[in-house]
Design an enzyme around this catalytic site. Structure first.
Site, mmCIF file in Angstrom:
data_model
loop_
_atom_site.group_PDB
_atom_site.id
_atom_site.type_symbol
_atom_site.label_atom_id
_atom_site.label_comp_id
_atom_site.label_asym_id
_atom_site.label_seq_id
_atom_site.Cartn_x
_atom_site.Cartn_y
_atom_site.Cartn_z
ATOM 1 N N HIS A 71 0.817 -1.216 0.000
ATOM 2 C CA HIS A 71 0.000 0.000 0.000
ATOM 3 C C HIS A 71 0.853 1.269 0.000
ATOM 4 C CE1 HIS A 71 0.542 -0.384 4.453
ATOM 5 N NE2 HIS A 71 0.497 0.935 4.405
ATOM 6 N N ASP A 101 0.036 -7.573 1.021
ATOM 7 C CA ASP A 101 0.531 -6.245 1.376
ATOM 8 C C ASP A 101 2.055 -6.204 1.402
ATOM 9 O OD1 ASP A 101 0.199 -3.545 1.825
ATOM 10 O OD2 ASP A 101 0.170 -3.741 4.004
ATOM 11 N N SER A 180 4.920 2.161 7.916
ATOM 12 C CA SER A 180 4.554 1.082 7.002
ATOM 13 C C SER A 180 5.707 0.769 6.062
ATOM 14 C CB SER A 180 3.315 1.462 6.185
ATOM 15 O OG SER A 180 2.172 1.478 6.992
#
Length: 325
Positions: A71, A101, A180
């Site tokens: 993402h 992901d 992230s």
């Protein structure tokens, strides 16, 4: 009367000044910080506007490959990476897999410091972990905590298909936007997870580094994608009727709640309310069991699905197709 002077105690050494916990965290930070990059990404929006994004990535080879979260690089093909040693590198997206992901990027510079990879399957609840990333654009940030839970899952989607990322690591090491794609490492500096989401106050999630995700990363590096098989059903766990459970020695199966029109499952004759008990002899008790069997090697090859329908045991032959992303 003579005075007595006491000698000042010797100053503690650096090692003595740090307790054991701090020594582990500082040692891990020193070992891993050089492997973590801060990513800067620009996305084009409607009307010609630009949106700036950020995230983290971790070097896994000396010659420029880094792993990050899918993402983080969604909708872009390139960007810039800042390394801890001050280098500014351009990168290109090699491949991304929204259904895990995970993504792999490659920088233009070589001589990176690759992180050591661990095995999340060996983690235990309560074990010390350290998150290294770039939250809020603050490069080289380190937070520490423990594994607060294992075996979590969270849903992901690529716009057409959805699945659960399984065996996700839950930690109380502080994660914030920008973390992230960063590294979650154990007390020996081995990366055991890729930080992916903030689940709530004091709760962060990381995609585990294990045999499954190593396969995904390797496929992204070599082919730019990861192939999955698809039979075209939606289903969930359902307890088996007592007579059936006693006969086969299991307690549950996967109830079919939807069959995709024109899918391999539809062509094989699977119907709503069928209760699948095994695939090629491998027991399945929930959707996760079935999902784990849908590997690329099964694409185009016949598999035998056993299911109960109206009290009758059926054997159906299904030929999985490739799940298109």
């Amino acid at each position: 009367m003579s005075s007595i002077r006491f000698a000042d105690p010797p100053a503690p050494s650096e090692e003595e000044a740090l307790d054991a916990y701090s020594q582990v965290v500082t040692s891990v930070a020193e070992r891993v910080l050089g492997s973590v990059a801060s990513l800067r990404i620009s996305r084009r929006l409607s009307g010609g506007r630009q949106a700036q994004g950020s995230g983290s990535a971790v070097a896994i080879t000396p010659d420029g490959f880094l792993v990050t979260s899918a993402h983080v690089v969604e909708g872009v093909d390139r960007g810039r990476a800042s390394m801890a040693d001050g280098r500014e590198l351009r990168f290109e997206v090699v491949g991304r897999d929204a259904l895990s992901d995970l993504a792999v990027i490659r920088s233009g510079g070589a001589d990176l410091e690759p992180v050591s990879l661990g095995n999340a399957d060996r983690l235990r609840v309560g074990q010390l972990v350290v998150a290294v990333g770039n939250p809020m654009g603050l490069a080289g940030s380190v937070t520490a905590g423990v594994v607060s839970a294992l075996g979590r899952s969270f849903p992901v989607s690529d716009g057409r298909a959805s699945r659960l990322v399984e065996n996700v690591i839950q930690t109380d090491a502080a994660l914030n936007p920008g973390n992230s794609g960063g590294a979650l490492v154990d007390g020996r500096g081995r990366m055991v997870g890729v930080s992916t989401a903030v689940a709530g106050v004091g709760l962060g999630l990381a995609v585990p580094i294990n045999a499954t995700t190593r396969q995904i990363v390797a496929a992204l590096m070599s082919e730019g994608r990861f192939r999955r098989a698809f039979i075209g059903i939606a289903g969930g766990r359902r307890p088996l009727p007592p007579r059936v459970a006693s006969a086969i020695g299991r307690t549950a199966g996967v109830e079919v709640v939807q069959v995709v029109h024109g899918s391999p499952a539809a062509r094989a004759g699977l119907r709503n309310e069928d209760l699948i008990i095994d695939v090629d002899g491998v027991p399945v008790e929930d959707a996760g069991d079935l999902q784990r069997l849908m590997v690329g090697e099964r694409i185009g090859h016949r598999v035998t699905v056993r299911a109960f329908r109206g009290g009758e045991l059926l054997e159906l032959t299904v030929v999985p197709a490739e799940l298109e992303s």
